[in-house]
Scaffold this active site. Sequence first.
Site, PDB file in Angstrom:
ATOM      1  N   ARG A  11      76.067 -29.137  -5.230  1.00 25.16           N
ATOM      2  CA  ARG A  11      76.491 -28.238  -6.299  1.00 25.16           C
ATOM      3  C   ARG A  11      77.968 -28.517  -6.577  1.00 25.16           C
ATOM      4  NH1 ARG A  11      74.589 -24.954  -9.084  1.00 25.16           N
ATOM      5  NH2 ARG A  11      72.698 -24.674  -7.888  1.00 25.16           N
ATOM      6  N   GLU A  55      72.803 -36.398  -6.185  1.00 26.41           N
ATOM      7  CA  GLU A  55      72.553 -35.614  -7.389  1.00 26.41           C
ATOM      8  C   GLU A  55      73.656 -34.573  -7.486  1.00 26.41           C
ATOM      9  OE1 GLU A  55      68.514 -33.655  -8.168  1.00 26.41           O
ATOM     10  OE2 GLU A  55      69.734 -32.061  -7.265  1.00 26.41           O
ATOM     11  N   HIS A  72      78.947 -33.260   6.364  1.00 29.50           N
ATOM     12  CA  HIS A  72      79.602 -34.330   5.618  1.00 29.50           C
ATOM     13  C   HIS A  72      78.562 -35.268   5.026  1.00 29.50           C
ATOM     14  CE1 HIS A  72      78.925 -36.438   9.434  1.00 29.50           C
ATOM     15  NE2 HIS A  72      79.115 -37.583   8.801  1.00 29.50           N
ATOM     16  N   GLU A 120      82.672 -39.100   4.519  1.00 25.62           N
ATOM     17  CA  GLU A 120      83.081 -40.105   5.490  1.00 25.62           C
ATOM     18  C   GLU A 120      82.779 -41.477   4.907  1.00 25.62           C
ATOM     19  OE1 GLU A 120      82.182 -41.230  10.148  1.00 25.62           O
ATOM     20  OE2 GLU A 120      80.603 -40.273   8.973  1.00 25.62           O
TER      21      GLU A 120
END
Length: 140
Positions: A11, A55, A72, A120
């Site tokens: 989001r 996405e 992460h 990362e």
Amino acid sequence: MTVRTLLVGLRVTDLDRSRGFYQALGYIVVGTVPDTPFGSLTMLQLPDDPFVTVELAHDPARPVTDTGGLNHLAIQTDDLHATIATLAAHGIQTDPARPTAGPDEPLVTMVRDPDGYLVELVQWPEGHAVGMTAEDFRSG
């Protein structure tokens, strides 16, 4: 039965800013899906990857207020120093590249995307398989 992870949906609060961040990392936009229950969706793919893997879900009525549920996102690069330089050219600062342990260990750095998600960046040592496998966890 075959099961495969398709993508990670993130989001985002500011779609243009997030899209710019991920494009600076090397992603390309391969499609969009407007007006879903999650908001508009922007599908991202890395140039050498045959599949969409990220996405971006954007709904102005539902901005990101907490990124604590995602530890992460890890992204592989073949040249971490060049990736850091490319990000810097786009005004994106990262931690310095550092090995995780010894010379046969990957180089890594961390960066936060515009919404605060931790990303990362990983450069495998020469000769390492593409991606992470069970072999990475076998004790020597």
